[in-house]
Design an enzyme around this catalytic site. Structure first.
Site, short mmCIF file in Angstrom:
data_model
loop_
_atom_site.label_atom_id
_atom_site.label_comp_id
_atom_site.label_asym_id
_atom_site.label_seq_id
_atom_site.Cartn_x
_atom_site.Cartn_y
_atom_site.Cartn_z
N LYS A 258 1.09 -1.69 -0.17
CA LYS A 258 -0.03 0.33 0.07
C LYS A 258 1.14 1.39 -0.25
O LYS A 258 1.15 1.57 0.97
CB LYS A 258 -0.55 -0.03 1.08
CG LYS A 258 -1.73 1.60 1.17
CD LYS A 258 -2.37 1.54 2.51
CE LYS A 258 -3.48 2.86 1.92
NZ LYS A 258 -3.43 3.01 4.19
N GLY B 18 -8.29 9.21 8.67
CA GLY B 18 -8.78 9.48 9.93
C GLY B 18 -9.13 10.34 10.71
O GLY B 18 -10.44 10.55 11.61
N ALA C 191 -9.18 5.28 3.35
CA ALA C 191 -9.30 6.43 4.16
C ALA C 191 -10.30 7.43 4.54
O ALA C 191 -11.21 7.36 2.81
CB ALA C 191 -8.39 7.35 3.79
N GLY C 192 -10.98 8.12 5.33
CA GLY C 192 -12.22 8.77 5.18
C GLY C 192 -13.47 8.62 5.86
O GLY C 192 -14.20 8.93 5.55
N ASN D 71 -9.88 2.16 9.20
CA ASN D 71 -8.54 1.31 10.15
C ASN D 71 -9.81 2.19 11.69
O ASN D 71 -10.08 2.14 12.16
CB ASN D 71 -7.73 2.31 10.66
CG ASN D 71 -6.98 1.59 11.40
OD1 ASN D 71 -5.14 1.26 11.41
ND2 ASN D 71 -7.67 1.31 12.24
N THR D 72 -9.69 3.26 11.45
CA THR D 72 -10.47 4.25 12.74
C THR D 72 -11.44 4.79 12.90
O THR D 72 -11.50 4.01 14.30
CB THR D 72 -9.88 5.95 12.39
OG1 THR D 72 -8.42 6.44 12.24
CG2 THR D 72 -9.77 7.08 13.81
#
Lengths: 65, 255
Positions: free
Chosen positions: B94, B155, B182-183, B204-205
């Protein structure tokens, strides 16, 4: 000789990267190395000579996103 | 859609960072059956923390996608990728080349350059990019066979900031596996990304920082799979005016 490992100065008797990793306690650990910002593949560690003032990075698996 | 020849069992790629504990992380993976785990490389401490983490990751039984998170230059990203290939024993990378500290948006120029170097060296690159069509085209020309545009800053949990751009990307590259990376903050964002025809989501977050990560991980994969099913089911076109669904003809005359 003195080399910097992960940002900390170490006094090592080893003269090759492979021996330095053993001396530092990494032994058979799953790590990768970069010497003076250049990747050193595992098979080349035994023939990679260290010199005074070298900068060694030893990295391992870590959490990531 | 295959990712460098690999078909994923479900469309969730899940990060391994920021969880309250390794046990809770493992629970999130177990609950969601996430197809892919993203990981990183960091300096090994004297306590062998990385070795313990590696054992946990192996036990997850997922595919592993190492990242170059935190890299800001081509050289840094390429060196990190080489180290990751050796440690994780995978060609997948990645590729992140960060261009701005506050937004963590990719430096797409350096990204393209690094992607070219790595694909020529046999890597299978998953580039964290923007939804810009020209950037996408250049990444494909550099040898990437997957694109991972951001939905919103890493994040942030803001969802899909430029839905038009993501839809446009899907339309322009119908045969390229696309991942929103992301996001994503909520399952509704995950569902929406998949309704647009994306092939996977990477987050992830949103899971790690939820009060109950395992339940949120499961919610994310359920939403992603629902969105994926909806896309393949060819949704109706929206319209401005009402259209009765119940037949008008045959209604009893009661006035």
């Amino acid at each position: 000789m003195q080399i910097t490992v992960n940002g900390t100065t170490h006094d090592l008797s080893a003269t090759t990267l492979a021996d330095a990793l053993k001396e530092l306690g990494y032994g058979d650990a799953r790590v990768a190395t970069a010497l003076n910002e250049a990747f050193i593949p595992a098979p080349s560690r035994a023939t990679t000579e260290l010199t005074q003032g070298d900068r060694l990075e030893v990295v391992a698996p870590m959490q990531g996103g | 859609m295959k990712f460098y020849g690999t078909t994923l069992p479900n469309p969730l790629m899940l990060g391994t960072a920021l969880y309250p504990s390794p046990a809770i992380m493992a629970e999130a993976f177990k609950a969601s059956k996430a197809a892919v785990a993203t990981v990183s490389l960091r300096r090994e401490g004297s306590g062998g923390e990385g070795q313990a983490f590696w054992q946990i990751i192996k036990d997850l039984g997922t595919l592993i996608l190492p990242n170059t998170a935190g890299c800001h230059t081509v050289k840094e990203a390429v060196t990190t990728a080489h180290m990751a290939r050796e440690v994780f024993d995978t060609k997948w990378i990645k590729l992140e080349v960060i261009g701005h500290t506050d937004t963590l948006q990719p430096d797409v120029f350096a990204l393209t350059e690094a992607a070219k170097v790595l694909t020529e060296d046999g890597f299978q690159v998953f580039p964290y990019c923007t939804e810009d069509l020209i950037v996408a085209d250049k990444l494909l020309n550099a040898g990437c066979e997957v694109l991972m545009p951001w939905g919103a800053p890493i994040g942030s949990g803001l969802g899909l900031n430029n839905e038009h751009g993501l839809r446009s990307l899907r339309a322009h590259f119908p045969d390229v596996p696309l991942v929103v990376d992301a996001g994503i903050g909520l399952p509704s964002h995950a569902a929406r990304a998949m309704e647009l025809g994306f092939d996977a989501i990477l987050l992830n977050t949103a899971v790690a920082k939820a009060g109950d990560p395992a339940t949120m991980a499961k919610a994310m994969v359920m939403a992603a799979e629902a969105g994926q099913a909806a896309y393949t089911a060819d949704p109706m076109e929206p319209r401005d005016m009402a259209a009765p669904s119940t037949p008008v003809i045959g209604k009893a005359f009661l006035t």
